[in-house]
Motif scaffolding. Structure first.
Motif, short mmCIF file in Angstrom:
data_model
loop_
_atom_site.label_atom_id
_atom_site.label_comp_id
_atom_site.label_asym_id
_atom_site.label_seq_id
_atom_site.Cartn_x
_atom_site.Cartn_y
_atom_site.Cartn_z
N SER A 204 0.80 -1.22 0.00
CA SER A 204 0.00 0.00 0.00
C SER A 204 0.83 1.27 0.00
N SER A 205 2.09 1.18 0.40
CA SER A 205 2.97 2.36 0.45
C SER A 205 4.41 1.90 0.37
N SER A 231 5.32 -0.63 -5.53
CA SER A 231 4.51 -0.27 -4.36
C SER A 231 3.45 0.71 -4.80
N ALA A 233 1.30 4.29 -3.50
CA ALA A 233 1.72 5.52 -2.82
C ALA A 233 0.52 6.14 -2.13
N TYR A 234 0.12 5.51 -1.03
CA TYR A 234 -0.93 6.05 -0.18
C TYR A 234 -0.32 6.34 1.19
N THR A 254 5.76 2.62 -9.23
CA THR A 254 4.61 2.98 -8.41
C THR A 254 3.37 2.59 -9.20
N SER A 257 -1.69 5.28 -7.10
CA SER A 257 -1.65 6.46 -6.24
C SER A 257 -2.86 7.33 -6.53
N ARG A 278 3.22 13.91 -4.62
CA ARG A 278 3.64 12.51 -4.57
C ARG A 278 4.33 12.11 -5.88
#
Length: 929
Positions: A204-205, A231, A233-234, A254, A257, A278
């Motif tokens: 989740s991140s 991954s 990006a939260y 990523t 997001s 981000r």
């Protein structure tokens, strides 16, 4: 993350305790684009498309318009698609569901016609509650590979990249994800799907992905099977240097997001500013591919529904209108500045340095800068002041700045023109004219929550300089290359030849200053050069480096708790570069990186430490009972401790006990270090010249006969990586391999083996019980690699091992082999070992002998020439080249050299020995290390 979980973000509270405001409002602000090193390349922008059946509710004309606006105009090259509930569906059911959602609906064909080139599959395992590890990893991997194959065979849909599991929970840690990557790679390859790439972990991140990245990096098979760390990006983008370093040479994708600010209307600046913050943070810190969560959505009546933060575009069924959310325009502006293939530079701010995001807290100014393939420079800058409090994070009050940007690579360019574009609420991608940079410095104003994008005219770049300091290693790959970079470089061409001086063939293009040639074959000598390329042209080739891939006898391992994988590489001239993380060396529990091998009995390890960083690192030599972080151990190190720099020794007499330390001995660098074992007595030494030695201390510790020895490197804490260089490394040999029965008769057993690099002799041992204990029958002087046991009895089974000896000690025993005297003479070139590994080793040795002979002469000369360039404190290094090359001509010439009590057997022995191909040393093509 699935759609339902994403929509829960609307419930996030806007309340919370105030965090420290990072920057007070000010008029002027400075931003720097560093000249190097080059960061990474931009692979492109992608979008996940929801499997929501509402896609079919959008009229075809509107759907095509939305596809043009979102996929074509944002230059989307990756389309991410879900395969759901793989554990509860059969392969046929999963394929049928995917077809209904993405193929028959026209999603894939529509997006491919707008420029999408890559399909990324996002498997979503488990029931509606989430992402439990499958009960059978192998079955899950097989099914996933079969789904990908069936999509290709049935619907002509090629999945280019696949994930493992969407946002895995902790049940995937400590083995399951690593095993699944390995199993999936094998399952894909078995189906001929070798071009399908794997990304993981899609957590989740980035912080959630970090432990998975470490696990994967520590398993060579999983790491080799992985294309990119992935991954979402939260809760924050790439957050600190540990996350950036977790790439460890891999790409970083990523794959999802969107902003944390709940729901949003079309002109909501909060979601747009956070999304861009981000995006720019991740591009500045290592992301190669960046994929937004959802592209096109639908709602029957937006007047009664606030659009979710997840989408870029929404179709309003009530008004038959297309609503474009503000972040769509921000991304459109930013993506017009960065082209696929651009190379990012390090971008830093005056107040927040590297501009890492921490949790939801965005830096006040966030920026990324890159040099595009056409020679233009692109810079995107977002001002996050004025963002409201969310999740207990409070941003600086809204402020406008005069932003001074310095591009170090343009310091000698008198005048460069940049076009400027701006986006804010109700002001989309506005052309704001130009700004002139003088000697790389220019100033632009920026308002709160505003995105400013600058793109230069094409710089009249010159052909890049020739790459320098090309070095080669065989430690981590068949042939691993690295070199120094330069400026205004887009990529490097890697070229290879089998003859010194070429002609060279370009075998790859790299966007970083390293390359692993996994196609290089063991036993051959390769010659490499590298050239640099930019928009103007290609440089001349670098100087040539030669390498001969051969399995390396050292192993690199992280011990204890480390946040980053360590590594070791060995240059062609014998320089060991060791990178280590960790938190401690010398307490009750250690944490460090160790480049190690085993040693049996008495022995010595010696090396010269030529450099080490950072401050407070501890670097040197180790002898340890086990690889446990609390093991009995002895270390002779150099302690980089400021005013008290110097060589020291520490030892731990009991497992888990406290370490004892000596005081500082020698302080000057470079420094020679040495550890000597005699029985259970361990002595540490240091020297300025490798001739005159100063004793640190002698410690008595009970340890088993076989222990671990090696090069140890411990950083002062887990946020730093320590880098050290050693040369003149000397240690006992590795164990001989491919011990094989050559021939037998009623009173003799003749055996041979492949040579160990640097061995001066071999101890031949026998037992009548499998596993020993063994009795040493005799010693064979190198380059001899055979022994005849003439003290055997017909009908008795014997168990043999052999060890290698040099001036620094004795190696561990080889793999055991069993043999029984025969009533009639017989010969064989294959092993009758009780273990399959010995048998396969023998077979490999035999089959490779003919192909190896063609390169033996060039290998010998190569070994000889490199021997003169690397001195050693021991005879092992100085003699390895000569012994290995001479063994090919004389190692089989003395069938009776083993003695063995029975003298030389009949002529069948010499014929059998030659047939077995044991005349060539295992390391005959190595350069002297």
């Amino acid at each position: 993350m699935n759609l339902f979980n994403r929509l829960t973000l609307v419930a996030l509270s806007l309340a919370g305790a105030l965090a420290t405001i990072p920057l007070n409002a000010q008029t002027n602000y400075n931003l720097s684009v560093k000249a190097g090193p080059l960061r990474h390349s931009f692979h492109g922008f992608g979008i996940s498309q929801s499997p929501n059946p509402a896609w079919n509710n959008i009229p075809l004309t509107a759907r095509n318009t939305m596809a043009d606006l979102v996929y074509r105009d944002l230059k989307v090259n990756v389309l991410r698609l879900w395969a759901t509930n793989l554990e509860t569906r059969t392969v046929a059911e999963s394929v049928a569901a995917f077809n209904t959602t993405y193929i028959a609906s026209g999603v894939i064909s529509t997006m491919k016609s707008r420029g999408v080139t890559t399909l990324l599959l996002a498997p979503e395992t488990g029931t509606s509650t989430g992402h439990l590890a499958p009960p059978s990893i192998s079955a899950y991997a097989e099914n996933l590979a079969e789904i990908i194959l069936q999509l290709k065979n049935t619907y002509n849909v090629t999945i280019d990249v696949t994930g493992i599991c969407n946002e895995p929970d902790n049940s995937w840690l400590n083995g399951p994800l690593v095993e699944c990557v390995k199993q999936l790679r094998a399952s894909l390859d078995a189906r001929g799907l070798t071009s399908v790439k794997i990304v993981a972990s899609e957590s989740s991140s980035p912080p959630a992905a970090h432990p998975y990245a470490l696990e994967l990096a520590k398993d060579p098979a999983a790491w080799n099977g992985l294309y990119a760390i992935a991954s979402h990006a939260y809760g924050g983008a790439l957050q600190n240097n540990n996350m950036e370093l977790a790439k460890n040479g891999k790409f970083w994708w990523t794959t999802e997001s969107c902003p944390d600010y709940g729901s949003e209307r079309a002109e909501n600046e909060n979601g747009a500013a956070q999304t861009l913050s981000r995006f720019l943070c991740e591009l500045n810190h290592g992301a190669n591919q960046w994929i937004y969560f959802l592209g096109i959505g639908y709602h029957q009546d937006l007047s009664t529904y606030t659009p979710s933060n997840a989408f870029l575009s929404i179709y309003d069924g009530a008004t038959s209108s297309i609503v474009m959310l503000l972040k769509y325009y921000y991304l459109k502006q930013a993506l017009a500045t960065f082209d696929v293939g651009c190379i990012f530079r390090s971008c830093v701010s005056e107040t927040e340095g590297q501009m890492f995001s921490v949790g939801n807290q965005q830096p006040t100014i966030n920026a990324a800068a890159a040099n595009n393939p056409d020679g233009t420079w692109g810079i995107n800058i977002i001002n996050t002041t004025g963002l409201p409090t969310i999740d207990s994070k409070t941003h600086a009050p809204a402020a406008s700045y005069n932003l001074t940007v310095t591009i170090e690579e343009l310091a000698n360019t008198p005048s460069t023109t940049f076009t400027v574009h701006r986006s804010r609420a109700n002001s989309h991608v506005v052309d704001s004219g130009t700004v002139t940079f003088t000697n790389g410095v220019g100033t632009v104003p920026i308002a709160a929550k505003e995105l400013v994008s600058l793109r230069s005219v094409a710089i009249a770049a010159t052909i890049p300089p020739v790459p320098t300091n090309l070095r080669a290693s065989t430690f981590n790959a068949p042939a691993s290359l690295n070199w120094n970079n330069g400026v205004q470089i887009t990529r490097w061409n890697i070229k290879r030849a089998t003859v010194s001086g070429g002609p060279y063939t370009t075998i790859a293009t790299s966007y970083t200053t390293t390359y692993d040639d996994t196609t290089a074959l063991d036993g051959l000598i390769y010659y490499y050069v590298v050239s640099a390329v930019n928009s103007t042209g290609e440089s001349a080739n670098s100087s040539e480096v030669a390498v001969s891939p051969t399995p390396f006898p050292w192993t690199n391992t992280d011990i204890g708790t480390t946040s980053q994988p360590g590594s070791c590489s060995v240059s062609d001239d014998g320089v060991y570069t060791v990178r280590g993380n960790g938190t401690a060396l010398g307490g009750t529990t250690d944490s460090f990186n160790l480049t190690h091998r085993t040693m049996t009995g008495d022995g010595t390890i010696v090396a010269r430490l030529t450099s080490g960083t950072p401050a407070n690192a501890r670097i040197g030599l180790m002898m340890s009972e086990t690889l446990d972080p609390s093991a009995k151990t002895v270390c002779q190190i150099y302690d980089f401790n400021g005013a008290t720099n110097g060589s020291r020794m520490f030892w731990r007499s009991t497992a888990g006990g406290a370490a004892q330390w000596t005081g500082v001995r020698l302080t000057a660098m470079p420094i020679w270090l040495k550890l000597v074992r005699t029985g259970n007595t361990f002595t540490g030494y240091s020297s300025a010249d490798g001739q005159t030695w100063t004793t640190s201390v002698t410690a008595t510790i009970t340890m088993p006969a076989t222990i671990y020895v090696g090069l140890v490197n411990a950083a002062p804490n887990n946020s730093l990586t320590s880098v050290a260089e050693f040369d003149n490394v000397g240690a006992p040999c590795d164990a001989p391999e491919a011990l094989a029965v050559i021939a037998t008769d009623s009173t003799h057993i003749a055996l041979g083996w492949t040579a160990s690099m640097g061995a001066t002799s071999y101890n031949f041992k026998r037992s009548t019980v499998s596993g020993g204990p063994y009795t040493t029958l005799g010693s064979v002087t190198s380059p001899g690699i055979n022994y005849t046991d003439g003290t055997v009895n017909l009908g008795t089974t014997y168990y043999y091992v052999v060890s290698a000896v040099n001036a620094l000690g004795e190696s561990p025993n080889s793999s055991q082999i069993a043999a029984t005297p025969s009533s009639s003479s017989s010969s064989s070139s294959s092993s009758s070992s009780s273990s399959s590994s010995s048998s396969s080793s023998s077979s490999s040795s035999s089959s490779s002998s003919s192909s190896s002979s063609s390169s033996s002469s060039s290998s010998s000369s190569s070994s000889s020439s490199s021997s003169s360039s690397s001195s050693s404190s021991s005879s092992s290094s100085s003699s390895s080249s000569s012994s290995s090359s001479s063994s090919s001509s004389s190692g089989a010439s003395s069938p009776g050299s083993g003695g063995g009590g029975g003298g030389a057997p009949s002529d069948w022995f010499l014929a059998a020995l030659l047939a077995a191909g044991l005349a060539r040393t295992r390391y005959g093509t190595w350069k002297n290390r």
